[in-house]
Design an enzyme around this catalytic site. Sequence first.
Site, PDB file in Angstrom:
ATOM      1  N   ASP A   4      -0.214  10.614   2.180  1.00  0.00           N
ATOM      2  CA  ASP A   4      -1.441  10.534   0.742  1.00  0.00           C
ATOM      3  C   ASP A   4      -1.073  11.783  -0.192  1.00  0.00           C
ATOM      4  OD1 ASP A   4      -2.906   9.178   2.627  1.00  0.00           O
ATOM      5  OD2 ASP A   4      -3.792  10.904   3.491  1.00  0.00           O
ATOM      6  N   LYS A  26       1.992   6.369   6.858  1.00  0.00           N
ATOM      7  CA  LYS A  26       1.479   5.744   6.531  1.00  0.00           C
ATOM      8  C   LYS A  26       1.297   5.642   5.009  1.00  0.00           C
ATOM      9  CE  LYS A  26      -2.878   7.622   5.370  1.00  0.00           C
ATOM     10  NZ  LYS A  26      -4.514   7.548   4.424  1.00  0.00           N
ATOM     11  N   ASP A  53      -2.113   1.140   4.688  1.00  0.00           N
ATOM     12  CA  ASP A  53      -4.090   1.542   4.748  1.00  0.00           C
ATOM     13  C   ASP A  53      -4.436   1.199   3.898  1.00  0.00           C
ATOM     14  OD1 ASP A  53      -6.550   2.552   5.864  1.00  0.00           O
ATOM     15  OD2 ASP A  53      -5.639   4.865   5.409  1.00  0.00           O
ATOM     16  N   LEU A  54      -4.592   0.053   3.103  1.00  0.00           N
ATOM     17  CA  LEU A  54      -5.778  -0.248   2.253  1.00  0.00           C
ATOM     18  C   LEU A  54      -6.941  -0.841   2.349  1.00  0.00           C
ATOM     19  CD1 LEU A  54      -3.236  -2.134   0.285  1.00  0.00           C
ATOM     20  CD2 LEU A  54      -3.427   0.361   0.521  1.00  0.00           C
ATOM     21  N   LYS A  55      -7.437  -0.695   3.830  1.00  0.00           N
ATOM     22  CA  LYS A  55      -9.081  -1.310   4.486  1.00  0.00           C
ATOM     23  C   LYS A  55      -9.391  -2.916   3.981  1.00  0.00           C
ATOM     24  CE  LYS A  55     -10.205   3.695   4.484  1.00  0.00           C
ATOM     25  NZ  LYS A  55      -8.739   4.129   4.187  1.00  0.00           N
ATOM     26  N   PHE A  56      -8.268  -3.411   3.930  1.00  0.00           N
ATOM     27  CA  PHE A  56      -8.815  -5.087   2.913  1.00  0.00           C
ATOM     28  C   PHE A  56     -10.576  -5.838   3.929  1.00  0.00           C
ATOM     29  CE2 PHE A  56      -4.822  -5.707   3.932  1.00  0.00           C
ATOM     30  CZ  PHE A  56      -4.016  -5.724   2.390  1.00  0.00           C
ATOM     31  N   HIS A  57     -10.900  -5.187   2.828  1.00  0.00           N
ATOM     32  CA  HIS A  57     -12.664  -6.255   2.941  1.00  0.00           C
ATOM     33  C   HIS A  57     -12.477  -7.179   2.084  1.00  0.00           C
ATOM     34  CE1 HIS A  57     -17.179  -5.260   3.201  1.00  0.00           C
ATOM     35  NE2 HIS A  57     -16.543  -6.395   4.401  1.00  0.00           N
ATOM     36  N   ILE A  59     -13.265 -11.586   1.207  1.00  0.00           N
ATOM     37  CA  ILE A  59     -13.556 -13.291   1.440  1.00  0.00           C
ATOM     38  C   ILE A  59     -12.568 -13.620   2.258  1.00  0.00           C
ATOM     39  CG2 ILE A  59     -15.196 -13.638  -0.576  1.00  0.00           C
ATOM     40  CD1 ILE A  59     -12.887 -15.562  -1.280  1.00  0.00           C
ATOM     41  N   THR A  62      -9.432 -14.697   0.952  1.00  0.00           N
ATOM     42  CA  THR A  62      -8.553 -13.246   0.100  1.00  0.00           C
ATOM     43  C   THR A  62      -7.562 -12.055   1.047  1.00  0.00           C
ATOM     44  OG1 THR A  62      -9.924 -13.679  -1.891  1.00  0.00           O
ATOM     45  CG2 THR A  62      -8.717 -11.653  -1.712  1.00  0.00           C
TER      46      THR A  62
END
Length: 103
Positions: A4, A26, A53-57, A59, A62
């Site tokens: 980070d 990470k 760790d990009l937290k895909f959310h 449609i 995509t």
Amino acid sequence: MALDFPDAASAAALVERLEGACTWFKVGMELFTAAGPAVIEPLLKRGHRVFLDLKFHDIPNTVAGAVRSAAALGVHMVNVHAAGGPAMLAAARAGARRPRPSP
């Protein structure tokens, strides 16, 4: 170990200090946004595993494309938000299994 950091040089310094003691790293949003996909290659070349760790959310289509692109980078793990629903989760899984088409 979480990388980070706001830049690739700081992350690389920690990886160097942990060489031999840590094999998973990470790469989160801050570092990936600052340094781009190029930050992953040196980790993989050293034999490390990468959790992107990009937290895909988004449609389903995509998210499938994003997971496919992450897999093409060589990362070993990504995360997706379950709040995206069953269709998005299924698309993410399918994206992980399908290779990215050649340009």
